[in-house]
Write a protein that holds these residues in place. Structure first.
Motif, PDB file in Angstrom:
ATOM      1  N   LYS A   1       0.828  -1.204   0.000  1.00  0.00           N
ATOM      2  CA  LYS A   1       0.000   0.000   0.000  1.00  0.00           C
ATOM      3  C   LYS A   1       0.861   1.251   0.000  1.00  0.00           C
ATOM      4  O   LYS A   1       0.638   2.177  -0.804  1.00  0.00           O
ATOM      5  CB  LYS A   1      -0.935  -0.020   1.208  1.00  0.00           C
ATOM      6  N   TYR A   2       1.831   1.304   0.869  1.00  0.00           N
ATOM      7  CA  TYR A   2       2.688   2.481   0.943  1.00  0.00           C
ATOM      8  C   TYR A   2       3.646   2.557  -0.243  1.00  0.00           C
ATOM      9  O   TYR A   2       4.053   3.655  -0.645  1.00  0.00           O
ATOM     10  CB  TYR A   2       3.465   2.474   2.265  1.00  0.00           C
ATOM     11  N   ALA A   3       3.982   1.423  -0.814  1.00  0.00           N
ATOM     12  CA  ALA A   3       4.797   1.453  -2.028  1.00  0.00           C
ATOM     13  C   ALA A   3       4.023   2.094  -3.177  1.00  0.00           C
ATOM     14  O   ALA A   3       4.580   2.874  -3.963  1.00  0.00           O
ATOM     15  CB  ALA A   3       5.230   0.034  -2.403  1.00  0.00           C
ATOM     16  N   LEU A   4       2.728   1.792  -3.290  1.00  0.00           N
ATOM     17  CA  LEU A   4       1.913   2.388  -4.344  1.00  0.00           C
ATOM     18  C   LEU A   4       1.742   3.888  -4.132  1.00  0.00           C
ATOM     19  O   LEU A   4       1.838   4.683  -5.083  1.00  0.00           O
ATOM     20  CB  LEU A   4       0.550   1.701  -4.396  1.00  0.00           C
ATOM     21  N   ILE A   5       1.501   4.309  -2.893  1.00  0.00           N
ATOM     22  CA  ILE A   5       1.366   5.737  -2.603  1.00  0.00           C
ATOM     23  C   ILE A   5       2.678   6.455  -2.883  1.00  0.00           C
ATOM     24  O   ILE A   5       2.702   7.559  -3.458  1.00  0.00           O
ATOM     25  CB  ILE A   5       0.929   5.946  -1.144  1.00  0.00           C
ATOM     26  N   GLY A   6       3.798   5.854  -2.501  1.00  0.00           N
ATOM     27  CA  GLY A   6       5.091   6.476  -2.786  1.00  0.00           C
ATOM     28  C   GLY A   6       5.359   6.584  -4.268  1.00  0.00           C
ATOM     29  O   GLY A   6       5.891   7.596  -4.743  1.00  0.00           O
ATOM     30  N   ALA A   7       4.984   5.550  -5.026  1.00  0.00           N
ATOM     31  CA  ALA A   7       5.176   5.590  -6.475  1.00  0.00           C
ATOM     32  C   ALA A   7       4.355   6.711  -7.099  1.00  0.00           C
ATOM     33  O   ALA A   7       4.846   7.464  -7.949  1.00  0.00           O
ATOM     34  CB  ALA A   7       4.793   4.240  -7.088  1.00  0.00           C
ATOM     35  N   ALA A   8       3.095   6.839  -6.685  1.00  0.00           N
ATOM     36  CA  ALA A   8       2.249   7.908  -7.216  1.00  0.00           C
ATOM     37  C   ALA A   8       2.776   9.278  -6.811  1.00  0.00           C
ATOM     38  O   ALA A   8       2.772  10.225  -7.614  1.00  0.00           O
ATOM     39  CB  ALA A   8       0.811   7.722  -6.722  1.00  0.00           C
ATOM     40  N   ALA A   9       3.239   9.418  -5.569  1.00  0.00           N
ATOM     41  CA  ALA A   9       3.757  10.701  -5.100  1.00  0.00           C
ATOM     42  C   ALA A   9       5.006  11.114  -5.875  1.00  0.00           C
ATOM     43  O   ALA A   9       5.143  12.283  -6.268  1.00  0.00           O
ATOM     44  CB  ALA A   9       4.062  10.622  -3.603  1.00  0.00           C
ATOM     45  N   GLN A  10       5.901  10.170  -6.115  1.00  0.00           N
ATOM     46  CA  GLN A  10       7.126  10.486  -6.843  1.00  0.00           C
ATOM     47  C   GLN A  10       6.827  10.885  -8.278  1.00  0.00           C
ATOM     48  O   GLN A  10       7.364  11.879  -8.793  1.00  0.00           O
ATOM     49  CB  GLN A  10       8.069   9.290  -6.809  1.00  0.00           C
ATOM     50  N   LEU A  11       5.966  10.110  -8.940  1.00  0.00           N
ATOM     51  CA  LEU A  11       5.622  10.432 -10.329  1.00  0.00           C
ATOM     52  C   LEU A  11       4.862  11.742 -10.417  1.00  0.00           C
ATOM     53  O   LEU A  11       5.110  12.556 -11.320  1.00  0.00           O
ATOM     54  CB  LEU A  11       4.803   9.293 -10.934  1.00  0.00           C
ATOM     55  N   GLY A  12       3.935  11.968  -9.481  1.00  0.00           N
ATOM     56  CA  GLY A  12       3.212  13.238  -9.486  1.00  0.00           C
ATOM     57  C   GLY A  12       4.113  14.429  -9.221  1.00  0.00           C
ATOM     58  O   GLY A  12       3.902  15.508  -9.769  1.00  0.00           O
ATOM     59  N   GLY A  13       5.129  14.246  -8.373  1.00  0.00           N
ATOM     60  CA  GLY A  13       6.058  15.339  -8.102  1.00  0.00           C
ATOM     61  C   GLY A  13       6.928  15.691  -9.286  1.00  0.00           C
ATOM     62  O   GLY A  13       7.398  16.824  -9.404  1.00  0.00           O
ATOM     63  N   VAL A  14       7.125  14.733 -10.199  1.00  0.00           N
ATOM     64  CA  VAL A  14       7.964  14.983 -11.377  1.00  0.00           C
ATOM     65  C   VAL A  14       7.149  15.549 -12.534  1.00  0.00           C
ATOM     66  O   VAL A  14       7.523  16.544 -13.149  1.00  0.00           O
ATOM     67  CB  VAL A  14       8.692  13.687 -11.795  1.00  0.00           C
ATOM     68  N   VAL A  15       6.010  14.909 -12.845  1.00  0.00           N
ATOM     69  CA  VAL A  15       5.240  15.307 -14.032  1.00  0.00           C
ATOM     70  C   VAL A  15       4.087  16.238 -13.700  1.00  0.00           C
ATOM     71  O   VAL A  15       3.497  16.838 -14.602  1.00  0.00           O
ATOM     72  CB  VAL A  15       4.723  14.068 -14.776  1.00  0.00           C
ATOM     73  N   ARG A  16       3.682  16.341 -12.423  1.00  0.00           N
ATOM     74  CA  ARG A  16       2.620  17.239 -11.939  1.00  0.00           C
ATOM     75  C   ARG A  16       1.261  16.902 -12.556  1.00  0.00           C
ATOM     76  O   ARG A  16       0.480  17.798 -12.877  1.00  0.00           O
ATOM     77  CB  ARG A  16       2.985  18.698 -12.213  1.00  0.00           C
ATOM     78  N   MET A  17       0.964  15.644 -12.743  1.00  0.00           N
ATOM     79  CA  MET A  17      -0.341  15.203 -13.202  1.00  0.00           C
ATOM     80  C   MET A  17      -1.198  14.832 -11.993  1.00  0.00           C
ATOM     81  O   MET A  17      -0.685  14.338 -10.996  1.00  0.00           O
ATOM     82  CB  MET A  17      -0.202  13.994 -14.135  1.00  0.00           C
ATOM     83  N   THR A  18      -2.498  15.066 -12.091  1.00  0.00           N
ATOM     84  CA  THR A  18      -3.392  14.777 -10.961  1.00  0.00           C
ATOM     85  C   THR A  18      -4.510  13.820 -11.377  1.00  0.00           C
ATOM     86  O   THR A  18      -4.487  12.643 -11.049  1.00  0.00           O
ATOM     87  CB  THR A  18      -3.991  16.078 -10.402  1.00  0.00           C
ATOM     88  N   ILE A  19      -5.482  14.332 -12.116  1.00  0.00           N
ATOM     89  CA  ILE A  19      -6.674  13.531 -12.425  1.00  0.00           C
ATOM     90  C   ILE A  19      -6.310  12.320 -13.273  1.00  0.00           C
ATOM     91  O   ILE A  19      -6.675  11.185 -12.958  1.00  0.00           O
ATOM     92  CB  ILE A  19      -7.727  14.401 -13.147  1.00  0.00           C
ATOM     93  N   SER A  20      -5.610  12.555 -14.377  1.00  0.00           N
ATOM     94  CA  SER A  20      -5.300  11.449 -15.276  1.00  0.00           C
ATOM     95  C   SER A  20      -4.423  10.409 -14.599  1.00  0.00           C
ATOM     96  O   SER A  20      -4.619   9.198 -14.776  1.00  0.00           O
ATOM     97  CB  SER A  20      -4.622  11.974 -16.544  1.00  0.00           C
ATOM     98  N   LEU A  21      -3.449  10.838 -13.798  1.00  0.00           N
ATOM     99  CA  LEU A  21      -2.572   9.880 -13.128  1.00  0.00           C
ATOM    100  C   LEU A  21      -3.341   9.069 -12.089  1.00  0.00           C
ATOM    101  O   LEU A  21      -3.093   7.868 -11.922  1.00  0.00           O
ATOM    102  CB  LEU A  21      -1.401  10.619 -12.474  1.00  0.00           C
ATOM    103  N   THR A  22      -4.283   9.706 -11.395  1.00  0.00           N
ATOM    104  CA  THR A  22      -5.117   8.971 -10.438  1.00  0.00           C
ATOM    105  C   THR A  22      -5.888   7.859 -11.126  1.00  0.00           C
ATOM    106  O   THR A  22      -5.914   6.707 -10.671  1.00  0.00           O
ATOM    107  CB  THR A  22      -6.094   9.932  -9.740  1.00  0.00           C
ATOM    108  N   VAL A  23      -6.520   8.191 -12.239  1.00  0.00           N
ATOM    109  CA  VAL A  23      -7.315   7.197 -12.959  1.00  0.00           C
ATOM    110  C   VAL A  23      -6.423   6.117 -13.560  1.00  0.00           C
ATOM    111  O   VAL A  23      -6.771   4.933 -13.561  1.00  0.00           O
ATOM    112  CB  VAL A  23      -8.166   7.886 -14.043  1.00  0.00           C
ATOM    113  N   ILE A  24      -5.248   6.503 -14.070  1.00  0.00           N
ATOM    114  CA  ILE A  24      -4.335   5.512 -14.644  1.00  0.00           C
ATOM    115  C   ILE A  24      -3.901   4.497 -13.589  1.00  0.00           C
ATOM    116  O   ILE A  24      -3.906   3.282 -13.831  1.00  0.00           O
ATOM    117  CB  ILE A  24      -3.105   6.215 -15.264  1.00  0.00           C
TER     118      ILE A  24
END
Length: 589
Positions: free
Chosen positions: A410-433
């Motif tokens: 669970k925390y690995a997935l949240i960390g992965a999303a946080a790192q990718l979001g911090g680099v590319v700054r995507m929100t809605i589309s990345l959440t759905v992906i």
């Protein structure tokens, strides 16, 4: 369908070559570690990395440089009305496909998912026009679609199909094109794009299922399959932890973007020659093998068999049923490593191995992105975030012994999303992906909170990596929001006065004098004010803008109203347009 088939070719090629590569390396390690000749498998590993990277980098550097990177910044510019030369050529697609296979097989810190978006855009632009500039062939079909508006709509659908093929996320593909891509959208384009994304996912699923020996099972919706999470529950008091992880991801993403920006500027200044670009890519490939070799042999993630520790300080040997976890991360493709970090049981990784991997791979991925190779940043960013996210779960288990919330996946997935979001700054589309890739919609709230925190934190320091590269290339893309320091500045404060205008019909002498006395690049064309007005309070209704170089072409070729034979001849050639013809073309196109 074509985008999905290209994705299948890329995925199968990478899997077959990577399987043979790492199987051979494993055999060499088992053979020479007993003899104490570990330098032999190390050198073989370096060769296995450098050779494919050399091929891929040579193609990009010498054949088609626009095929380098993920291609997402170029596609984003194209979808916003800016024509990037050769960005949707079939030669670009060929170099992109071969290059990404070579880059991933060569062990670079990158993935094949990002380039699939560019590949889908090229496919859509090519088949919708019914002609090929590369092969100089015109099939004489689809002529109705040969204008910028229609072509841009097709490229939007192609980019969405590429996202869908990469992640198995048709809804995420549509949202990606909407959030990161085109600035022109309508309802008809929405359902067409979604339909293309669904067909792309279905085609790839059918082909890969047959390849893996389970035809009709349809368990392979995308190139990146994060796997299903059996128990993915979270408590209300965990939400602040997720937000804090988003802040950490935003900070790490901002630092990553800043370092990569400085590195890109250095490359633009000093690494200009093609052979230097190829040399740098090969150097990074060799460095990747070196780092993997050192971490595999000097990080103990399993129990030793009992050999003499002075003879075998690497602690490589493990008991039956055990393996070196640090070696497993490096001895497979990055996609497989992401799945391992998400689904490995608790206590599989120790804190030191995770922290070492995060520090090394974070810097290695930063160095890799921007090389003269075809490679994306989704996978290395997800892998880095998954590693430090799992490290967070290890810390929580240490702080609160016996807790049930510290589920590492669970925390690995949240960390992965946080790192990718911090680099590319995507929100809605990345959440759905991420939701579509994992197949769990119940985790939407933690994901969106994490990504918003990552975006807001990162935006405080700098822009996303794609916008950064758009600025580096000098493309005049108008952003959604004005810069922070110009919110209170009115347009009148930066405009010249009086306004230099042209009427719809002007004499040659006035145009020549205007060009000689001013340095403006463009001039507004306006209707003259009403003649019976006693006081001129307006410059007239604007009809369009004409550029300086267009005026110069008209004057040099002496194309005036008196010499223009007919409107058909004028409109058939840009050199044969007078001011009014250019004006009318701009209004109605």
């Amino acid at each position: 369908m074509i985008t999905a088939l290209i994705a299948c070719i890329i995925d199968i090629s990478i899997e077959e070559l990577s399987t043979r590569k790492y199987a051979a390396l494993s055999d060499y390690v088992d053979k020479y570690v007993v003899e104490g000749k570990l330098y032999i498998p190390f050198l073989i590993w370096v060769v296995f990395n450098v050779v494919p990277v050399f091929i891929g980098s040579t193609l990009v550097s010498y054949v088609e440089p626009i095929a380098g990177g993920s291609g997402i910044p170029q596609v984003k510019c194209y979808l916003n009305g800016l024509k990037i030369p050769r960005v949707v050529r079939i030669k670009t697609l060929f170099v992109k496909s071969i290059g990404v296979i070579c880059s991933v097989v060569g062990g670079l810190a990158g993935g094949k998912e990002g380039p699939m978006i560019h590949s889908g855009a090229v496919v859509a632009a090519g088949i919708s026009q019914g002609k090929s500039s590369t092969f100089n062939r015109d099939l004489g079909i689809f002529q109705f679609f040969r204008d910028d508006h229609e072509k841009r709509d097709f490229v939007s659908g192609g980019a969405a199909a590429g996202v869908s093929a990469a992640f198995g996320a048709p809804v995420g593909g549509v949202l990606f094109s909407l959030e990161e891509g085109t600035s022109f959208w309508n309802q008809g384009l929405t359902w067409r794009t979604f339909f293309a994304s669904v067909i792309s996912t279905f085609t790839l699923n059918a082909v890969l299922s047959a390849y893996h020996g389970v035809p009709g099972n349809l368990n392979y919706p995308g190139l990146l399959n994060l796997g299903k999470f059996e128990a993915f529950n979270y408590q209300l008091y965990e939400l602040p932890i997720f937000v804090l992880m988003g802040v950490v991801g935003g900070l790490l993403g901002a630092i990553w973007n800043h370092m990569n920006f400085k590195l890109a500027v250095f490359r633009m200044r000093y690494i200009k020659k093609c052979w230097l670009k190829v040399l740098e890519a090969c150097l990074v490939a060799a460095m990747s093998a070196t780092i993997g070799f050192l971490m595999m042999f000097f990080i103990d993630d399993c129990k030793p068999l009992g050999q003499d520790p002075t003879k075998y300080p690497t602690q490589l040997y493990c008991e039956d049923g055990q393996y070196n976890v640090a070696a497993s991360i490096w001895f497979q493709t990055p996609e497989a490593s992401v799945r391992s970090l998400l689904h490995d049981p608790p206590n599989t990784h120790n804190a030191f191995s995770l922290a070492s991997f995060v520090a090394v791979y974070y810097l290695l991925a930063c160095w890799t992105y921007g090389l003269s190779t075809s490679i994306g940043l989704f996978i290395p960013t997800l892998l880095t975030g998954a590693a430090w996210g799992r490290l967070v779960s290890v810390g929580l288990a240490y702080i609160v012994p016996g807790t049930t919330i510290a589920q590492p996946g669970k925390y690995a997935l949240i960390g992965a999303a946080a790192q990718l979001g911090g680099v590319v700054r995507m929100t809605i589309s990345l959440t759905v992906i991420v939701m579509e890739t994992t197949g769990d919609i119940s985790f939407a709230l933690p994901l969106i909170l994490t990504l918003i925190a990552a975006k807001w934190t990162g935006d405080f320091f700098n822009e996303g990596i794609y916008d950064t590269y758009i600025q580096l290339t000098g493309v005049p893309l108008l952003p959604w929001e004005p810069p922070p320091l110009v919110h209170n500045i009115y347009a009148s404060e930066v405009m010249s006065h009086p306004v230099v205008t042209l009427k719809c019909v002007e004499n040659v002498g006035h145009i020549v004098e205007l060009l000689r006395l001013t340095t403006y690049n463009g001039f507004p064309i306006v209707d003259p004010p009403i003649s019976d007005q006693s006081e001129v309070t307006t410059y007239g209704r604007i009809r369009g803008v004409i550029l300086r170089d267009q005026l110069i072409v008209i004057l040099k070729n002496k194309i005036f109203n008196e010499t223009a034979d007919c409107w058909e001849e004028i409109n058939s050639n840009l050199l044969g347009m007078n001011i009014l013809a250019i004006l009318q073309l701009m209004i109605y196109s």
